[in-house]
Design a protein around this motif. Sequence first.
Motif, PDB file in Angstrom:
ATOM      1  N   SER A 123       0.840  -1.207   0.000  1.00  0.00           N
ATOM      2  CA  SER A 123       0.000   0.000   0.000  1.00  0.00           C
ATOM      3  C   SER A 123       0.873   1.254   0.000  1.00  0.00           C
ATOM      4  O   SER A 123       0.397   2.343  -0.317  1.00  0.00           O
ATOM      5  CB  SER A 123      -0.949  -0.006   1.201  1.00  0.00           C
ATOM      6  OG  SER A 123      -0.207   0.026   2.400  1.00  0.00           O
ATOM      7  N   GLN A 131       4.423   1.055   8.019  1.00  0.00           N
ATOM      8  CA  GLN A 131       3.234   0.768   7.202  1.00  0.00           C
ATOM      9  C   GLN A 131       3.195  -0.709   6.800  1.00  0.00           C
ATOM     10  O   GLN A 131       2.172  -1.383   6.921  1.00  0.00           O
ATOM     11  CB  GLN A 131       3.266   1.648   5.938  1.00  0.00           C
ATOM     12  CG  GLN A 131       2.143   1.403   4.975  1.00  0.00           C
ATOM     13  CD  GLN A 131       0.831   1.978   5.454  1.00  0.00           C
ATOM     14  OE1 GLN A 131       0.730   3.158   5.677  1.00  0.00           O
ATOM     15  NE2 GLN A 131      -0.157   1.128   5.627  1.00  0.00           N
ATOM     16  N   THR A 132       4.327  -1.218   6.321  1.00  0.00           N
ATOM     17  CA  THR A 132       4.386  -2.623   5.890  1.00  0.00           C
ATOM     18  C   THR A 132       4.160  -3.558   7.067  1.00  0.00           C
ATOM     19  O   THR A 132       3.426  -4.552   6.963  1.00  0.00           O
ATOM     20  CB  THR A 132       5.754  -2.903   5.225  1.00  0.00           C
ATOM     21  OG1 THR A 132       5.825  -2.108   4.033  1.00  0.00           O
ATOM     22  CG2 THR A 132       5.947  -4.365   4.881  1.00  0.00           C
ATOM     23  N   ASP A 186       0.494  -3.441   7.818  1.00  0.00           N
ATOM     24  CA  ASP A 186      -0.270  -4.152   6.786  1.00  0.00           C
ATOM     25  C   ASP A 186      -0.134  -5.665   6.938  1.00  0.00           C
ATOM     26  O   ASP A 186      -1.088  -6.417   6.708  1.00  0.00           O
ATOM     27  CB  ASP A 186       0.224  -3.769   5.381  1.00  0.00           C
ATOM     28  CG  ASP A 186      -0.179  -2.355   4.967  1.00  0.00           C
ATOM     29  OD1 ASP A 186      -1.013  -1.746   5.665  1.00  0.00           O
ATOM     30  OD2 ASP A 186       0.359  -1.864   3.952  1.00  0.00           O
ATOM     31  N   HIS A 214      -7.625  -0.658  -1.260  1.00  0.00           N
ATOM     32  CA  HIS A 214      -6.463  -0.198  -0.489  1.00  0.00           C
ATOM     33  C   HIS A 214      -5.182  -0.184  -1.322  1.00  0.00           C
ATOM     34  O   HIS A 214      -4.173   0.365  -0.887  1.00  0.00           O
ATOM     35  CB  HIS A 214      -6.277  -1.070   0.764  1.00  0.00           C
ATOM     36  CG  HIS A 214      -6.030  -2.520   0.471  1.00  0.00           C
ATOM     37  ND1 HIS A 214      -6.906  -3.319  -0.253  1.00  0.00           N
ATOM     38  CD2 HIS A 214      -4.994  -3.332   0.787  1.00  0.00           C
ATOM     39  CE1 HIS A 214      -6.426  -4.536  -0.351  1.00  0.00           C
ATOM     40  NE2 HIS A 214      -5.267  -4.571   0.265  1.00  0.00           N
TER      41      HIS A 214
END
Length: 247
Positions: A134, A159-160, A163, A200
């Motif tokens: 994303s 973020q990863t 996610d 997303h």
Amino acid sequence: MRVVVAASARSAARVAADLVEEFITASPSPALGLATGETMEAVFAELVRRHRDEGLSLAGVEAYLLDEYVGLAPCDPGAYRSVVHRLLVRHVDLRADAVHGPDPAAADLAAECARYEQQVRVAEVGLQLLGIGSNGHIAFNEPGSPLDSTTRVVVLSDQTRTDNARCFPAGQAVPTRAITQGIGTIGAAGRLVLLACGRHKAASVARAVEGPVTCDVPASAIQLHPSVTVVLDPAASSRLTKRVADP
Ligand code: F6R
């Protein structure tokens, strides 16, 4: 670059599986680059179905993983090698020893990255499957990764890790580091097939496909490759502005 928008996530996985099947059946010794992650699960399931119902054989395939977490035991269900065994190898005629990846337990990780980089380059991957994060990552090349990067240890972005928390049991922390093929390594494959599904992914897909090529969006490097197919479901394509091809 060819961009295909399929009618659904399921048919997008089928389109990706078609491309894999064409590649495997046309090549005398197919070197196939495998991505992992939720998006690829439907592709693996479709390859398993074709093996079971239609006789698709992966017996001659040599498979190369894009990346692997550092800090997980090889048998940890979250390790990408385990995922590929559980979802693909166990159900088809792909030999377990034909699945290659970096060894995240190696004593000297820098040497291991150099070894795997060399192995992938010598293999000359003919078709590389890709997902997209994303945040625009490909493999675990996070924003800021050099476009000519090679296999190396990377620190995963917040973020990863957020996610990917869904792929780990509650209470198990997502590893902070991984070994990943570089953007340059991936670019050496003969053909790239990037699959993305879901709203997303729409923003990162639009930036990768229509935005400027920049290390801030590692997936935008696919624009520099001469043979790329991007396969999307309608939700993932929803922020594209240009014409796309029919499946
Ligand atoms: C993993 C990999 C990653 C994933 C990406 C999308 O091998 O290459 O780049 O493809 O993080 O993951 P999902 O499909 O879980 O959204």
